[in-house]
Design a protein around this motif. Structure first.
Motif, PDB file in Angstrom:
ATOM      1  N   THR A  16      27.273 -11.768 -35.283  1.00 26.63           N
ATOM      2  CA  THR A  16      26.071 -12.432 -34.785  1.00 26.63           C
ATOM      3  C   THR A  16      25.224 -12.986 -35.922  1.00 26.63           C
ATOM      4  O   THR A  16      25.163 -12.407 -37.010  1.00 26.63           O
ATOM      5  N   PHE A  17      24.550 -14.102 -35.635  1.00 29.52           N
ATOM      6  CA  PHE A  17      23.744 -14.795 -36.643  1.00 29.52           C
ATOM      7  C   PHE A  17      22.456 -15.310 -36.012  1.00 29.52           C
ATOM      8  O   PHE A  17      22.344 -15.474 -34.804  1.00 29.52           O
ATOM      9  N   GLY A  18      21.483 -15.597 -36.868  1.00 33.76           N
ATOM     10  CA  GLY A  18      20.241 -16.196 -36.401  1.00 33.76           C
ATOM     11  C   GLY A  18      19.275 -15.165 -35.867  1.00 33.76           C
ATOM     12  O   GLY A  18      19.059 -14.125 -36.479  1.00 33.76           O
ATOM     13  N   GLY A  19      18.721 -15.431 -34.711  1.00 35.24           N
ATOM     14  CA  GLY A  19      17.767 -14.527 -34.109  1.00 35.24           C
ATOM     15  C   GLY A  19      16.642 -15.228 -33.388  1.00 35.24           C
ATOM     16  O   GLY A  19      15.938 -14.626 -32.573  1.00 35.24           O
ATOM     17  N   GLN A  20      16.460 -16.530 -33.635  1.00 39.13           N
ATOM     18  CA  GLN A  20      15.324 -17.249 -33.069  1.00 39.13           C
ATOM     19  C   GLN A  20      15.743 -18.603 -32.510  1.00 39.13           C
ATOM     20  O   GLN A  20      16.488 -19.351 -33.150  1.00 39.13           O
ATOM     21  N   HIS A  21      15.266 -18.900 -31.315  1.00 44.90           N
ATOM     22  CA  HIS A  21      15.468 -20.212 -30.691  1.00 44.90           C
ATOM     23  C   HIS A  21      14.763 -21.279 -31.525  1.00 44.90           C
ATOM     24  O   HIS A  21      13.709 -21.030 -32.118  1.00 44.90           O
ATOM     25  N   ALA A  22      15.313 -22.459 -31.569  1.00 47.54           N
ATOM     26  CA  ALA A  22      14.648 -23.578 -32.246  1.00 47.54           C
ATOM     27  C   ALA A  22      13.295 -23.852 -31.597  1.00 47.54           C
ATOM     28  O   ALA A  22      13.109 -23.651 -30.391  1.00 47.54           O
ATOM     29  N   VAL A  23      12.338 -24.317 -32.385  1.00 50.63           N
ATOM     30  CA  VAL A  23      11.002 -24.608 -31.873  1.00 50.63           C
ATOM     31  C   VAL A  23      11.046 -25.875 -31.009  1.00 50.63           C
ATOM     32  O   VAL A  23      11.538 -26.922 -31.441  1.00 50.63           O
ATOM     33  N   ILE A  24      10.530 -25.769 -29.791  1.00 56.25           N
ATOM     34  CA  ILE A  24      10.432 -26.917 -28.894  1.00 56.25           C
ATOM     35  C   ILE A  24       9.077 -27.600 -29.082  1.00 56.25           C
ATOM     36  O   ILE A  24       8.987 -28.811 -29.243  1.00 56.25           O
ATOM     37  N   HIS A  25       8.016 -26.790 -29.081  1.00 58.51           N
ATOM     38  CA  HIS A  25       6.658 -27.270 -29.289  1.00 58.51           C
ATOM     39  C   HIS A  25       5.803 -26.071 -29.673  1.00 58.51           C
ATOM     40  O   HIS A  25       6.093 -24.934 -29.261  1.00 58.51           O
ATOM     41  N   ALA A  26       4.751 -26.330 -30.436  1.00 58.92           N
ATOM     42  CA  ALA A  26       3.899 -25.235 -30.910  1.00 58.92           C
ATOM     43  C   ALA A  26       3.285 -24.433 -29.770  1.00 58.92           C
ATOM     44  O   ALA A  26       2.966 -23.249 -29.933  1.00 58.92           O
ATOM     45  N   GLN A  27       3.114 -25.050 -28.600  1.00 59.15           N
ATOM     46  CA  GLN A  27       2.513 -24.352 -27.470  1.00 59.15           C
ATOM     47  C   GLN A  27       3.542 -23.730 -26.527  1.00 59.15           C
ATOM     48  O   GLN A  27       3.170 -23.167 -25.490  1.00 59.15           O
ATOM     49  N   ILE A  28       4.806 -23.830 -26.887  1.00 57.66           N
ATOM     50  CA  ILE A  28       5.863 -23.200 -26.091  1.00 57.66           C
ATOM     51  C   ILE A  28       6.390 -22.005 -26.866  1.00 57.66           C
ATOM     52  O   ILE A  28       6.879 -22.146 -27.992  1.00 57.66           O
ATOM     53  N   VAL A  57       8.445 -19.173 -28.659  1.00 63.80           N
ATOM     54  CA  VAL A  57       9.812 -19.087 -29.177  1.00 63.80           C
ATOM     55  C   VAL A  57      10.442 -17.796 -28.672  1.00 63.80           C
ATOM     56  O   VAL A  57       9.819 -16.739 -28.700  1.00 63.80           O
ATOM     57  N   VAL A  58      11.679 -17.888 -28.207  1.00 64.54           N
ATOM     58  CA  VAL A  58      12.384 -16.708 -27.701  1.00 64.54           C
ATOM     59  C   VAL A  58      13.532 -16.346 -28.646  1.00 64.54           C
ATOM     60  O   VAL A  58      13.911 -17.113 -29.528  1.00 64.54           O
ATOM     61  N   ALA A  59      14.063 -15.149 -28.446  1.00 63.12           N
ATOM     62  CA  ALA A  59      15.202 -14.705 -29.245  1.00 63.12           C
ATOM     63  C   ALA A  59      16.431 -15.540 -28.924  1.00 63.12           C
ATOM     64  O   ALA A  59      16.656 -15.945 -27.776  1.00 63.12           O
ATOM     65  N   ASN A  60      17.237 -15.809 -29.937  1.00 63.42           N
ATOM     66  CA  ASN A  60      18.485 -16.563 -29.780  1.00 63.42           C
ATOM     67  C   ASN A  60      19.514 -16.020 -30.758  1.00 63.42           C
ATOM     68  O   ASN A  60      19.236 -15.889 -31.955  1.00 63.42           O
ATOM     69  N   ILE A  61      20.686 -15.697 -30.241  1.00 66.37           N
ATOM     70  CA  ILE A  61      21.772 -15.161 -31.067  1.00 66.37           C
ATOM     71  C   ILE A  61      22.911 -16.165 -31.113  1.00 66.37           C
ATOM     72  O   ILE A  61      23.367 -16.657 -30.076  1.00 66.37           O
ATOM     73  N   GLY A  62      23.372 -16.490 -32.321  1.00 65.26           N
ATOM     74  CA  GLY A  62      24.591 -17.280 -32.480  1.00 65.26           C
ATOM     75  C   GLY A  62      25.775 -16.343 -32.624  1.00 65.26           C
ATOM     76  O   GLY A  62      25.688 -15.320 -33.306  1.00 65.26           O
ATOM     77  N   TYR A  63      26.890 -16.673 -31.975  1.00 65.07           N
ATOM     78  CA  TYR A  63      28.065 -15.803 -31.965  1.00 65.07           C
ATOM     79  C   TYR A  63      29.261 -16.463 -32.643  1.00 65.07           C
ATOM     80  O   TYR A  63      29.622 -17.600 -32.312  1.00 65.07           O
ATOM     81  N   LEU A  64      29.879 -15.732 -33.564  1.00 62.22           N
ATOM     82  CA  LEU A  64      31.149 -16.139 -34.167  1.00 62.22           C
ATOM     83  C   LEU A  64      32.243 -15.270 -33.571  1.00 62.22           C
ATOM     84  O   LEU A  64      32.196 -14.041 -33.673  1.00 62.22           O
ATOM     85  N   VAL A  65      33.220 -15.895 -32.945  1.00 61.95           N
ATOM     86  CA  VAL A  65      34.286 -15.183 -32.247  1.00 61.95           C
ATOM     87  C   VAL A  65      35.587 -15.264 -33.046  1.00 61.95           C
ATOM     88  O   VAL A  65      36.057 -16.362 -33.367  1.00 61.95           O
ATOM     89  N   ASP A  66      36.128 -14.092 -33.375  1.00 62.57           N
ATOM     90  CA  ASP A  66      37.408 -13.999 -34.092  1.00 62.57           C
ATOM     91  C   ASP A  66      37.417 -14.812 -35.380  1.00 62.57           C
ATOM     92  O   ASP A  66      38.451 -15.399 -35.752  1.00 62.57           O
ATOM     93  N   ASP A  67      36.284 -14.857 -36.083  1.00 63.09           N
ATOM     94  CA  ASP A  67      36.171 -15.632 -37.322  1.00 63.09           C
ATOM     95  C   ASP A  67      36.658 -17.062 -37.139  1.00 63.09           C
ATOM     96  O   ASP A  67      37.199 -17.683 -38.056  1.00 63.09           O
TER      97      ASP A  67
END
Length: 217
Positions: free
Chosen positions: A105-117, A119-129
């Motif tokens: 797993t990588f990352g941890g944060q969703h990209a910013v949409i707008h300063a007033q929205i 930010v939620v957690a976001n996980i990037g997944y690498l499968v089987d390298d």
């Protein structure tokens, strides 16, 4: 490993009789993607990445199914007490096995949409390298040679230049689209033209996959 693209952000991976589904959301054919699945990975809580009723129904009808998701998503699914033991919380920078697939797993944060929205957690997944699904972010896995990149081609939080920079930063030999449910054919052609042309200069062969199309990776 067989990769099947569903509408928008969902993909299904199959190998040796095992099935792993990533981001079966409401924009996708979630019930079909989840049929016979052994494991599900969810990148974040937005509905276009998880169809909660469909995932809950799949957990109840398929006792072999396990779900791995960020804390907020996992907590919501665990409210259904009869399936809570098969819902697992995922943290960034971790590694685990899901139905015979090795996951990092990588990352941890969703990209910013707008300063007033928020930010939620976001996980990037690498499968089987091999296959990397970043969810809604452009996090580049560190210290890893990604072989197959799933590219968020279009989103409310991105622009074309960022998509191209993501592709040339990862430099995977193969790349396929995800997060394309909001594009019409004209817009898709513009974005994919840039990704294909510039990505090729850095060794990435980008190929469009239509919904329900499969490829070996």
């Amino acid at each position: 490993m067989k990769l099947t693209k569903y509408t928008h952000a969902c993909v299904r991976l199959e190998k040796e009789g095992k099935v792993l589904v990533i981001d079966p959301g409401t924009f996708s054919e979630a019930e079909e993607a989840l049929s016979g699945a052994h494991a599900v990975l969810v990148t974040h809580e937005h509905n276009d990445h998880i169809d909660r009723p469909a995932v809950t129904a799949a957990l109840r009808s398929n006792t072999a199914l396990e779900v791995h998701a960020p804390a907020g998503v996992a907590a919501a699914l665990k409210e259904n007490g009869d399936v809570s033991d098969r819902v697992h919380t995922v943290e960034p920078n971790s590694a685990f096995d899901a139905a015979g697939f090795s996951i990092r797993t990588f990352g941890g944060q969703h990209a910013v949409i707008h300063a007033q929205i928020p930010v939620v957690a976001n996980i990037g997944y690498l499968v089987d390298d091999n296959v990397f699904h970043p969810g809604d972010s452009f996090v580049v896995p560190d210290g890893i040679n990604v072989q197959t990149l799933l590219v968020p081609i279009h989103a409310p939080w991105s622009k074309v230049g960022e998509v191209v920079d993501f592709v040339i930063s990862v430099r995977a030999p193969k790349a396929f689209p995800v997060h394309d449910g909001l594009l019409n054919e004209l817009g898709r052609g513009i974005v994919e033209g840039h990704v294909t042309r510039i990505g090729a200069r850095y060794g990435t062969a980008y190929v469009r996959l239509a919904p329900m199309e499969s490829v070996e990776v």
